[in-house]
Design an enzyme around this catalytic site. Structure first.
Site, PDB file in Angstrom:
ATOM      1  N   ASP A 340      30.517  31.561  20.686  1.00  0.00           N
ATOM      2  CA  ASP A 340      29.350  31.709  21.634  1.00  0.00           C
ATOM      3  C   ASP A 340      29.452  33.393  21.691  1.00  0.00           C
ATOM      4  O   ASP A 340      30.319  34.086  21.454  1.00  0.00           O
ATOM      5  CB  ASP A 340      29.435  31.053  22.570  1.00  0.00           C
ATOM      6  CG  ASP A 340      30.633  31.463  23.616  1.00  0.00           C
ATOM      7  OD1 ASP A 340      31.686  31.680  22.933  1.00  0.00           O
ATOM      8  OD2 ASP A 340      30.565  31.208  24.672  1.00  0.00           O
ATOM      9  N   GLU A 343      32.442  34.696  23.244  1.00  0.00           N
ATOM     10  CA  GLU A 343      33.457  34.703  22.319  1.00  0.00           C
ATOM     11  C   GLU A 343      34.709  33.876  22.695  1.00  0.00           C
ATOM     12  O   GLU A 343      35.887  33.946  22.520  1.00  0.00           O
ATOM     13  CB  GLU A 343      34.119  36.071  22.381  1.00  0.00           C
ATOM     14  CG  GLU A 343      32.920  37.151  22.322  1.00  0.00           C
ATOM     15  CD  GLU A 343      33.729  38.611  21.827  1.00  0.00           C
ATOM     16  OE1 GLU A 343      34.230  39.306  22.887  1.00  0.00           O
ATOM     17  OE2 GLU A 343      33.713  39.090  20.539  1.00  0.00           O
TER      18      GLU A 343
END
Length: 624
Positions: A340, A343
């Protein structure tokens, strides 16, 4: 990861004394590498333990089940956490989970799967165990939580207008200056954007593909509006440098995840340490920014040959032109799970899907303009297929757009994440698919923003020194533990708080353009909170000339300014904006002079002044 999951498990509600634990195995098996040892289903919580053979250090152990309707979805799974050794020789380990299953429920345990990542082996045990609930009754979910608003702001406020005025000494001018201080810093490769000039605690001295594209989107908007020839040429030069840097990143042989590589050193070579990769939103947001720049460049009289040679055609000009390669990657990889924008976790993410969709749609039109009709058709086809998956993210039981369509990860049991709002801001394609006024988006924006009221102590400060209302301090997600340097307790972020302001400004603009508001059961909580001066009822419709229409939109505008005022309240007089502000004290926290914070402020300011019909605002800022 193990440490975090252990903390998450420890923080979960303990199994009550009245709960019964069902034992399936008392010792490790002889013929399997993983076996469920026991489970308990009590009060809406599913607890389980399993024996896991110690085949490798990197392990992922997941239990799958069906929901109360006896259906299996990506939500009905949970990752187990290491507890202790289960044998004297350390060859077996005991793992466990304790997760809430409200509102989905549990009917049967399907299987448990163990991935020994470092050796590439997957092991599983089929279960098909009918689950028996014991102890406390399963709670009836109350979703969404209804909050009573602590303020009723209305319309634009002079203090925010003054804070954002187009001058060098305003916050807008300061933000612009600090943003450009982080582009092409001395010694860095041309076209790179340092996330922050913070070299330790935390070390943000890298260029991130996604972050750079969002910063360059702001640069492109300045380029598109500049009247000063000197400024316009500066912005144009930077954007062409950025395009070339993107092409270099695409072709870096050291990039571990190829096109999905998220992070590069300032010499524009790939970071090769351990990281959350791939991050497949980056190629999409880069393509969006560069397509919009290409269109602006052509509108300014630029050459189509230059666009083809320095921006678009990655086949003929791979060292300088990244757009086509980014689009081809998105078309071929949008359905693959990736990490995402924070991270942290690998799944199917709403934010990533939405920016990928916009890239495909913009790319289809742009490829057609470039005479690349075959690619254009491919992009349209993939955009349609991607669009068909978006309804999966809406959870009718939770009345929420899930930030990811998958099992609970990193203890994010609420499934609430401001990335959904950011997804609309960065990925809406102006075609009424998950727009700013979409009922499900409004419901999610309400749930996510108000979820922080009970999380951050600083939210108890609801007005500034002059008594003007402060918006809700908004973080990434309520369960966040990243504190800007390490892990303890998460904080509000400047960029996410200002994102709520921009979201509201753009929602008002879209409602005004539509000329009506329709209140649904889904959107009702949003309206009751952010436009409380009107007695909203589900089914009501307000037309443009109705007082309720005008009052409601003035309320949203007032809340937009309140969110900006929250950011202003926690910004020192110098104008420096960090990544976060402390959840208790309100003091700046984390990386100093975060480039994305300044980009977020400028983007929100542009939306606000567009709503105020200040047609010269963007030009005046561009020419500073």
């Amino acid at each position: 990861m193990r440490q975090f999951l252990a903390l998450a498990a420890a923080a979960s509600i303990a199994v009550a004394d009245s709960c019964h634990t069902f034992t399936l195995a008392n010792s490790p098996p002889d013929d399997k590498a993983v076996a469920l040892s026991s489970y308990s289903y009590c009060g809406g919580y599913l607890s389980a333990s399993a024996f896991v053979k110690n085949l490798s250090y990197d392990k992922l152990v997941t239990l799958y089940w069906t929901n109360a309707d006896n259906k299996s979805t990506p939500l009905n799974a949970g990752s187990l956490d290491y507890v202790k050794a289960a044998s004297d020789d350390q060859s077996w380990e005991l793992w466990s989970l304790n997760v809430t299953t409200v509102p989905d429920g549990v009917d049967a345990l399907l299987n448990i799967t163990y991935v020994a990542a470092s050796i590439g082996k997957t092991n599983s045990q089929q279960l098909n165990v009918q689950v028996e609930a014991t102890g406390d009754p399963i709670p009836t979910p109350q979703i969404p939580t209804i909050y009573k608003p602590y303020a009723s702001p209305s319309d634009f406020s002079d203090d925010i207008t003054n804070w954002l005025k187009p001058s060098n000494d305003s916050q807008t001018g300061i933000a612009k200056s600090f943003l450009f201080n982080n582009i092409n810093i001395p010694g860095a490769a041309p076209g790179t954007v340092i996330a922050a000039q913070s070299y330790s605690e935390p070390d943000y001295a890298y260029t991130w593909v996604r972050d750079a594209s969002l910063v360059m989107d702001v640069v492109n908007r300045l380029y598109s509006s500049a009247k000063s020839e000197e400024k316009r040429q500066l912005y144009e030069k930077i954007l062409f440098q950025y395009a070339k840097a993107g092409a270099q990143e695409q072709n870096d042989p050291t990039a571990i995840s190829g096109m999905g590589e998220p992070k590069f050193y300032l010499n524009n070579t790939a970071f090769t340490g351990s990281w959350g990769r791939p991050q497949n939103d980056g190629p999409a947001t880069r393509a969006i920014t560069l397509i919009e720049f290409a269109n602006a460049y052509l509108a300014n009289g630029g050459s189509q040959d230059t666009v083809r040679e320095q921006l678009y055609d990655s086949d003929k000009y791979p060292q300088v032109a990244p757009i086509k390669k980014d689009l081809q990657f998105v078309a071929s990889n949008w359905s693959s799970p990736s990490f995402d924008l924070w991270e942290e976790e690998e799944s199917a993410h709403f934010y990533t899907r939405l920016v990928q969709r916009k890239a495909l749609l913009l790319g289809a039109d742009f490829a057609n303009d470039m005479g690349d009709h075959e690619l254009s058709d491919k992009l349209k086809t993939q955009a349609s297929k991607l669009s068909d998956t978006l309804p999966e993210f809406w959870d009718s039981a939770r009345q929420l757009i899930l930030y990811e369509y998958g099992p609970v990860l990193r203890g994010k049991y609420s499934y609430k994440d401001i990335s959904v709002v950011l997804g609309v801001m960065h990925g809406y394609a102006n075609d009424n698919v998950f727009s700013y006024t979409n009922d499900q988006i409004l419901a999610t924006a309400y749930q996510v923003s108000t979820s922080f009221l009970d999380v951050y102590k600083v939210a108890n400060t609801t007005s500034d020194e002059s008594g003007k209302p402060l918006g809700i301090p908004v973080g990434r997600y309520p369960e966040d533990v990243y504190d800007g340097v390490g892990t303890s307790q998460g904080n509000p972020w400047y960029l996410t708080t200002m994102a709520m302001a921009e979201f509201l400004y753009r929602s008002v603009q879209e409602f005004e353009d539509a000329g009506s508001i329709i209140i649904s059961d889904t959107s009702l909580p949003f309206w009751k909170y952010f436009a409380s001066s009107v007695d909203h009822k589900a089914g009501a419709k307000y037309n443009k000339n109705d007082q309720s229409f005008k009052t409601s939109l003035k309320s949203l505008t007032g809340w937009g300014d309140a969110f900006m005022r929250r950011a202003k309240y926690h910004t020192p007089s110098s104008g420096h904006m960090s990544e976060e502000f402390n959840r208790t004290t309100g003091e700046p926290r984390g990386a100093k002079d975060l480039t994305w914070s300044y980009a977020s402020l400028l983007s929100a300011a542009f939306a606000r002044e567009e709503l105020r019909n200040q047609k010269n605002y963007l030009t005046n800022v561009a020419d500073l």
